[in-house]
Write an enzyme that holds these catalytic residues in place. Structure first.
Site: not given
Ligand code: DGL
Length: 221
Positions: A148, A181, A70, A179, A72, A7-8
């Site tokens: 975060e 997160h 992730c 997302c 994205t 993931d990011s």
């Molecule tokens: N956790 C990521 C997602 O599921 C991306 C969050 C990000 O880096 O903007 O999209």
């Protein structure tokens, strides 16, 4: 055998947790690209480049399959990753779209990063499973930095949630957390909107992964 998950940032750990439940014995490498988070504000070109770099890194660890934990990267780079690399690579969006069978009104909300929402991938996938679905989408760019930073409850987060989601009140019966997160804000969101069913694609993703590993005969009996 081992599995790579990325993931990011820390969001993908919500997916990792579900993978652990269904695959308790496999070795898992997790990469959170915290140096370059957020991906949701970046161009497709960059997201594809970062994702390919991470997959190459994970392949050095000799993983047999990769989970793009992730949304994205799934929305913007999964296709390119599958075309470039030979091992099974799965994303989170298809799993999220299949997890909406509890909707009664067929009015579904999807929240995600700007890049995920702009891609329209969720709507595309949801409509494959439910042709009657009406999809309401919204980008929530302040959620990722809050998560975060470990700000998961309290006045500030409640204010941010209401700013983005009040529009959905009375409109939808199901909300997909598009997302990885966002599940960390699930308690805060469901406290404010107790009537909306919240869908986290993580569990479905973990089950998809298990199925793919079984099909490829990667799992020990
Ligand atoms: N956790 C990521 C997602 O599921 C991306 C969050 C990000 O880096 O903007 O999209």
């Amino acid at each position: 055998m081992s599995i790579g998950v990325f993931d990011s940032g820390i969001g993908g750990l919500t997916v990792l947790k579900e993978i652990r439940k269904v695959l308790p014995n496999e070795k898992i490498y997790y990469l959170g690209d915290t140096a370059r988070v957020p991906y949701g504000e970046k161009t497709k070109e960059l997201i594809v480049r970062y994702s390919k770099e991470i997959v190459e890194f994970l392949l050095e660890k000799e993983v047999s399959a990769i989970v793009v934990a992730c949304n994205t990267a799934t929305a913007l780079a999964l296709k390119e990753l599958k075309e470039t690399f030979k091992i099974p690579i799965i994303g989170v969006i298809e799993a999220g779209a299949t997890a909406i069978n509890t909707t009664k009104s067929n009015k579904i909300g999807v929240i995600g990063t700007k890049a995920t929402i702009k891609s329209g991938k969720y709507e595309e996938e949801i409509k494959l499973f439910n042709t009657k679905a009406e999809v309401f989408q919204k980008a929530c760019p302040l959620f990722v930095p809050a998560v975060e930073e470990g700000i998961l409850s309290g006045k500030l987060v409640n204010q941010i949630i209401k700013t983005y989601l009040d529009d959905f009140k009375g409109k939808i019966d199901t909300l997909i957390l598009g997302c990885t997160h966002y599940p960390l804000l699930k308690d805060a969101i469901s406290k404010i909107y107790p009537d909306i069913k919240i869908v986290d694609p993580a569990k479905e993703t973990a089950l998809d992964l298990k199925e793919i590993l079984e099909q490829n005969e990667f799992l020990k009996n």
